[in-house]
Write a protein that holds these residues in place. Structure first.
Motif, mmCIF file in Angstrom:
data_model
loop_
_atom_site.group_PDB
_atom_site.id
_atom_site.type_symbol
_atom_site.label_atom_id
_atom_site.label_comp_id
_atom_site.label_asym_id
_atom_site.label_seq_id
_atom_site.Cartn_x
_atom_site.Cartn_y
_atom_site.Cartn_z
ATOM 1 N N LYS A 80 8.169 -5.419 -2.496
ATOM 2 C CA LYS A 80 7.906 -3.984 -2.622
ATOM 3 C C LYS A 80 7.441 -3.630 -4.034
ATOM 4 N N THR A 84 4.043 -1.704 -4.930
ATOM 5 C CA THR A 84 4.051 -0.510 -5.778
ATOM 6 C C THR A 84 3.025 -0.632 -6.897
ATOM 7 N N ASN A 87 -0.208 0.154 -5.400
ATOM 8 C CA ASN A 87 -0.305 1.592 -5.140
ATOM 9 C C ASN A 87 -0.745 2.350 -6.385
ATOM 10 N N SER A 113 6.067 1.011 2.497
ATOM 11 C CA SER A 113 6.001 1.047 1.040
ATOM 12 C C SER A 113 4.567 1.185 0.529
#
Length: 296
Positions: A80, A84, A87, A113
């Motif tokens: 995750k 991130t 992202n 996520s």
């Protein structure tokens, strides 16, 4: 009756050419090339093959791409954290986490996520929810590709009875949603069948449009469909074949030989739905770069 073949390879080729032109126009207008980040956990051979195919098509249409490999021992938290980072990287337009994941990882948690604005697979709950509400969204690539085939071959869905066999989150469920929604050009009366459905034939025999994504080779036989139906075979299965150098051949979820003289349209396996899935991934990545669905 002899079925007309739905040539997904041909349609995907034309679609990719259009995407390539759109990408060139986007870049020539002063924008950077769309960028697709692929994340692979472990070294599953089938996943590696799929990623190579997607990478090849990215190159064909002018989309930049890169694959990050993580060991199959990676923890959920570590995975995750990587997502991130993607992202928050403004140079990345689309994120694709190659499935399946190792058994100790939850694909639902990982997909959730991902920033839904970069979810070019169309799997994030936000995008699935917007699809259900008939709002603009990234659509799951395989169902979206099937609708491109309907459009190309002028196969109407409005007012038809559509039956979907298979209720996966990747194909069956979004397909059934799109078939019933107006903005997806569906507007069909839709039935969805799954492994708990009793007497599947009672449903498939009444279908004007039959979409099969059950993962079971040759599940659908001629006696299970009505004369003149449209059959979309999403399945791709390896079955033993002693005459093949590989020892196997690819087969769909439908018995092509028994169906081809009964239905009006049918997709082959391979060369039917598969090529469209990758083409739609390219289209979604371009939309993400343009921020056409989720503007800043």
């Amino acid at each position: 009756m002899s079925a007309k073949l739905i040539d997904g390879k041909k349609v995907a080729s034309e679609l990719k050419e259009q995407i390539r032109e759109d990408v060139d126009n986007w870049v020539n207008a002063g924008n950077r090339r769309p960028f697709l980040k692929v994340l692979q956990v472990g070294n599953d051979p089938a996943s590696s093959t799929y990623i190579k195919a997607k990478t090849r098509v990215c190159k064909e249409v002018g989309i930049d791409t890169d694959t990050t490999h993580l060991p199959d021992t990676v923890s959920a938290k570590e995975l995750k954290n990587v997502v991130t980072q993607f992202n928050n990287d403004d140079s990345i337009d689309g994120i694709l986490v190659q499935l399946p994941l190792p058994s100790h990882l939850s694909s639902h948690d990982v997909i959730e996520s991902i920033d839904h604005r970069k979810d070019v697979d169309g799997f994030h709950p936000m995008n699935v929810g917007r699809l259900t509400l008939d709002q603009p969204t990234f659509k799951s690539c395989t169902p979206a590709g099937i609708f491109e085939l309907f459009k190309y071959y002028s196969i109407p869905t409005k007012g038809k009875h559509a039956v979907v066999v298979g209720a996966s989150n990747i194909v069956g469920t979004p397909m059934s949603i799109m078939l019933s929604r107006e903005n997806s050009s569906g507007k069909a009366t839709t039935t969805i069948c799954h492994k708990f459905t009793k007497d599947i034939t009672a449903h498939t025999i009444s279908a004007d449009i039959l979409v099969v994504a059950a993962g079971q080779p040759n599940l659908i036989k001629a006696e299970m469909v009505k004369e003149g139906a449209v059959v979309i075979d999403v399945g791709i299965n390896r079955v033993a074949d002693e005459t093949s150098d590989k020892g196997y051949k690819l087969a769909g979820d439908c018995d092509f030989e028994s169906l081809k003289d009964k239905v009006s349209w049918i997709t082959p396996v391979p060369g039917g739905v598969g090529p469209m899935t990758v083409a739609m991934l390219m289209k979604n990545t371009l939309l993400a770069a343009k921020k056409s669905i989720y503007p800043d």
